[in-house]
Scaffold this active site. Structure first.
Site, mmCIF file in Angstrom:
data_model
loop_
_atom_site.group_PDB
_atom_site.id
_atom_site.type_symbol
_atom_site.label_atom_id
_atom_site.label_comp_id
_atom_site.label_asym_id
_atom_site.label_seq_id
_atom_site.Cartn_x
_atom_site.Cartn_y
_atom_site.Cartn_z
ATOM 1 C CG ASP A 141 -9.674 -21.634 15.568
ATOM 2 O OD1 ASP A 141 -8.784 -21.541 14.994
ATOM 3 O OD2 ASP A 141 -11.058 -20.902 16.011
ATOM 4 C CG HIS B 272 10.666 6.627 -1.461
ATOM 5 N ND1 HIS B 272 11.107 6.551 -0.346
ATOM 6 C CD2 HIS B 272 11.639 7.500 -2.266
ATOM 7 C CE1 HIS B 272 10.839 8.176 0.012
ATOM 8 N NE2 HIS B 272 10.900 8.757 -1.037
HETATM 9 P P1 FAD Z 1 -14.198 -22.082 12.088
HETATM 10 O O1 FAD Z 1 -14.285 -20.762 11.634
HETATM 11 O O2 FAD Z 1 -14.781 -21.639 14.566
HETATM 12 O O3 FAD Z 1 -15.646 -22.630 11.917
HETATM 13 C C1 FAD Z 1 -16.216 -23.764 12.792
HETATM 14 C C2 FAD Z 1 -17.336 -24.126 12.625
HETATM 15 O O4 FAD Z 1 -17.325 -25.082 12.493
HETATM 16 C C3 FAD Z 1 -18.229 -23.496 12.636
HETATM 17 O O5 FAD Z 1 -19.402 -22.834 11.760
HETATM 18 C C4 FAD Z 1 -19.865 -24.226 13.588
HETATM 19 O O6 FAD Z 1 -20.693 -23.728 13.502
HETATM 20 C C5 FAD Z 1 -19.455 -25.693 12.770
HETATM 21 N N1 FAD Z 1 -19.623 -26.039 13.950
HETATM 22 C C6 FAD Z 1 -19.304 -26.698 14.987
HETATM 23 N N2 FAD Z 1 -19.461 -27.933 15.129
HETATM 24 C C7 FAD Z 1 -20.307 -28.820 14.376
HETATM 25 C C8 FAD Z 1 -20.994 -30.198 13.885
HETATM 26 N N3 FAD Z 1 -20.702 -30.504 15.098
HETATM 27 N N4 FAD Z 1 -21.324 -29.801 13.572
HETATM 28 C C9 FAD Z 1 -21.741 -28.596 11.755
HETATM 29 N N5 FAD Z 1 -21.196 -27.562 12.345
HETATM 30 C C10 FAD Z 1 -19.963 -27.220 13.543
HETATM 31 N N6 FAD Z 1 -8.253 -14.941 12.904
HETATM 32 C C11 FAD Z 1 -7.508 -14.026 11.791
HETATM 33 O O7 FAD Z 1 -6.490 -14.563 11.523
HETATM 34 N N7 FAD Z 1 -7.677 -13.369 11.809
HETATM 35 C C12 FAD Z 1 -8.549 -11.921 12.581
HETATM 36 O O8 FAD Z 1 -8.455 -10.503 12.471
HETATM 37 C C13 FAD Z 1 -9.129 -13.027 13.411
HETATM 38 N N8 FAD Z 1 -10.306 -12.154 14.306
HETATM 39 C C14 FAD Z 1 -11.089 -12.741 14.641
HETATM 40 C C15 FAD Z 1 -11.926 -11.947 15.760
HETATM 41 C C16 FAD Z 1 -12.844 -12.338 16.690
HETATM 42 C C17 FAD Z 1 -13.904 -11.531 17.040
HETATM 43 C C18 FAD Z 1 -12.492 -13.784 16.667
HETATM 44 C C19 FAD Z 1 -13.607 -14.733 17.741
HETATM 45 C C20 FAD Z 1 -11.401 -14.946 16.157
HETATM 46 C C21 FAD Z 1 -11.154 -13.956 15.068
HETATM 47 N N9 FAD Z 1 -9.808 -14.638 14.295
HETATM 48 C C22 FAD Z 1 -9.356 -14.325 13.102
HETATM 49 C C23 FAD Z 1 -9.716 -16.212 14.313
HETATM 50 C C24 FAD Z 1 -10.756 -16.918 13.706
HETATM 51 O O9 FAD Z 1 -12.174 -16.490 12.844
HETATM 52 C C25 FAD Z 1 -10.194 -18.300 13.706
HETATM 53 O O10 FAD Z 1 -9.372 -19.019 14.669
HETATM 54 C C26 FAD Z 1 -11.335 -20.129 12.331
HETATM 55 O O11 FAD Z 1 -12.650 -18.897 12.288
HETATM 56 C C27 FAD Z 1 -11.142 -21.064 12.403
HETATM 57 O O12 FAD Z 1 -11.504 -21.199 11.567
HETATM 58 P P2 FAD Z 1 -11.333 -23.084 11.978
HETATM 59 O O13 FAD Z 1 -12.305 -23.014 10.276
HETATM 60 O O14 FAD Z 1 -11.340 -23.611 12.393
HETATM 61 O O15 FAD Z 1 -13.060 -22.815 12.889
#
Ligand code: FAD
Ligand code: NAD
Length: 470
Positions: free
Chosen positions: A313, A449
């Protein structure tokens, strides 16, 4: 390796970061992952994909029983909502899955550095007062809720909440106002509507679900309206005041005009998410962000600073867990000297409402735009779920499948579905597109099917000829 603590240090243990860390360790690299949250799995496992699906699944059962669908099939029940138990099974799902990642870290010998990481140099981060030097650092810090000026979220009070607060409401609100007709608003709005809330969705644009195919957006809007969600399109919320246990919202037409007020028991702010980079001290590493606050990378997930990579993200692209995971794998493979690739043209997206809404590739509008506005450059085949025997038998008549193909080559450019199991159906479309399939390839593939997936075959048949069942 002499003066490095790790070959790879990943910042953030969401689906991007934890997957990158595990793959790096599997490839023989000494790996650590810093995570400040008390449990692994990031937004997705803790407060996103998983808990929202736990509430969607459970509330689907409740509505099937309370809304008469089960009675229609001869199953007579009088449901009573035990919201604490429903929340309990949500928490169990989260606990099981986040604990599972901890186990996978141990199994693969990934060190979990507990705390928030910040750069002190391009190859060094500090976590909980300790310094770690790594040959490669992967930024996978994810995203957080975009705030709306004038509408202050307070999840503890439970009146104006974000998605995290909306997952944990202690009682079913009488009236819930959802700000933003995107994925979160529609999924979580559906949960509480099914459990008994009146739901109003305020959307700034003239239609919900921006980015999706135009026909899909229109049909989805019709279906959600039929289910009882009230939509206020082309409208913006400019202010929210909490008065006791209620909120009073000020709404204005998006183009300007007379304001109105709307009272709500709960307001969900779901107008998008923004990348997490605050607190990382990116400047110490020589990194900058773009105008949208994202870290830019090349196709291999390398940032502008050698040895620093970024995924998920926090980089441009759709904010989806599976996109983050695939980038995590590819990034780790590139670090290990292999060739890690993600085809960003084929990333499916799913809205887990009832029915589900799913798409992969281009919308019809995007396909025409890509052809320089030439509508004849694109062929479309559509098939309604009403003509699909399994959907009809299951009393699931809403929705359709749409296959979009190149008029000259017949190559599939996009597939869109609204169907009870659209999220499962879209996988075959993604795989077909990954293999460069034509609509004819799909039309002549034997589908079991009776399955909902036969609607994909029939929509593909409709691209060049005629489907059988309509
Ligand atoms: P994240 O999952 O956001 O993880 C990043 C992590 O980094 C976090 O745990 C945070 O604490 C940690 N972090 C941040 N800064 C630091 C730092 N400086 N040091 C150490 N740790 C740190 N996506 C789907 O594909 N399907 C779904 O059904 C879906 N449903 C969702 C429902 C909701 C309510 C929400 C909010 C999102 C949903 N998403 C869904 C989106 C999905 O959650 C994100 O796209 C995904 O989690 C992104 O993954 P990521 O690893 O980039 O970041
Ligand atoms: P979104 O981008 O999906 O939708 C936000 C909506 O809010 C848009 O329709 C936008 O036009 C509208 N909006 C923006 N400003 C507004 C304003 N001031 N007033 C009224 N409406 C306004 O964002 P989201 O629903 O918050 O979800 C965030 C991210 O999380 C998304 O990128 C999504 O990919 C991800 N997510 C995915 C899933 C899934 O895959 N099933 C589920 C939940 C979240």
């Amino acid at each position: 390796m002499a003066d490095y603590d790790y070959d790879v240090l990943v910042i953030g243990a969401g689906p991007g970061g934890y997957v990158a860390a595990i793959r790096a360790a599997q490839l023989g690299l000494k790996t650590a992952c810093a995570e400040g949250r008390g449990t692994l799995g990031g937004t997705c496992l803790n407060v996103g994909c998983i808990p929202s699906k736990a509430m969607l699944h459970a509330s689907e059962y409740f509505e099937a029983a309370a809304g008469g669908m089960m009675a229609k099939m001869g199953v007579m029940v009088e449901p009573r909502l035990d919201l604490d138990a429903m929340h309990g099974q949500r928490k169990d799902a989260v606990k099981g899955l986040t604990g599972g990642i901890e186990m996978l870290f141990r199994k693969n010998k990934v060190d979990w550095l507990k705390g928030y990481a910040k750069f002190t140099a391009a190859d060094t981060v500090e976590v909980d007062g300790k310094s770690y030097r790594a040959k490669n650092i992967v930024v996978a810090t994810g995203s957080s809720v975009t705030p709306l000026p004038g509408v202050e979220v307070d999840n503890d009070k439970g009146v104006i909440v974000d998605s995290t607060g909306a997952l944990e409401l202690a009682k079913v609100p009488g009236h819930m106002v959802v700000i933003g007709g995107g994925v979160i608003g529609l999924e979580l709005g559906s949960v509480w509507r099914r459990l008994g809330a009146k739901v109003t969705c305020v959307e700034f644009l003239d239609q919900i679900l921006p980015g999706m195919d135009g026909d899909v957006r229109k049909e989805a809007n019709k279906i959600f309206k039929k289910q009882g969600i009230e939509f206020k399109l082309k409208t913006k919320v400019t202010k929210a005041e909490v008065k006791g246990r209620k909120a009073v919202l000020t709404l204005e037409p998006a183009a300007g005009g007379e304001a109105e007020t709307l009272e709500a028991d709960v307001v969900l702010v779901s107008i998008g998410r923004r990348p997490n980079t605050d607190g990382l001290a990116l400047d110490k590493a020589g990194l900058t962000t773009n105008q949208r606050g994202q870290i830019e990378t090349d196709h291999d997930f390398r940032t502008s600073v050698p040895g620093i990579w970024a995924i998920g993200d926090v980089v441009p692209g759709p904010m989806l867990a599976h996109k983050a995971e695939d980038e995590g794998i590819a990034c780790a493979e590139n670090i290990a000297g292999l060739t890690g690739i993600v085809n960003h043209d084929v990333i499916p997206s799913v809205v887990y409402t009832w029915p589900e809404i799913a798409g992969v590739g281009l919308s019809q509008e995007q396909a025409v735009e890509k052809a320089g506005g030439d509508k004849t450059a694109v062929k479309v085949g559509k098939f309604p779920m009403l003509g699909n025997s399994r959907a009809k038998t299951n009393h699931e008549p809403d929705g359709f499948v749409k296959v979009i193909a190149d008029a000259k080559t017949d190559r599939v450019l996009g597939v869109w579905c609204i169907a009870s199991v659209a999220g499962t159906m879209i996988a075959q479309a993604a795989q077909a597109m990954e293999f460069g399939a034509t609509s004819e390839d799909i039309a002549y593939t034997c589908h079991a099917h009776p399955t909902h997936s036969e609607a994909i075959k029939e929509a593909a048949m409709a691209v060049t000829g005629k489907p059988i069942h309509i």
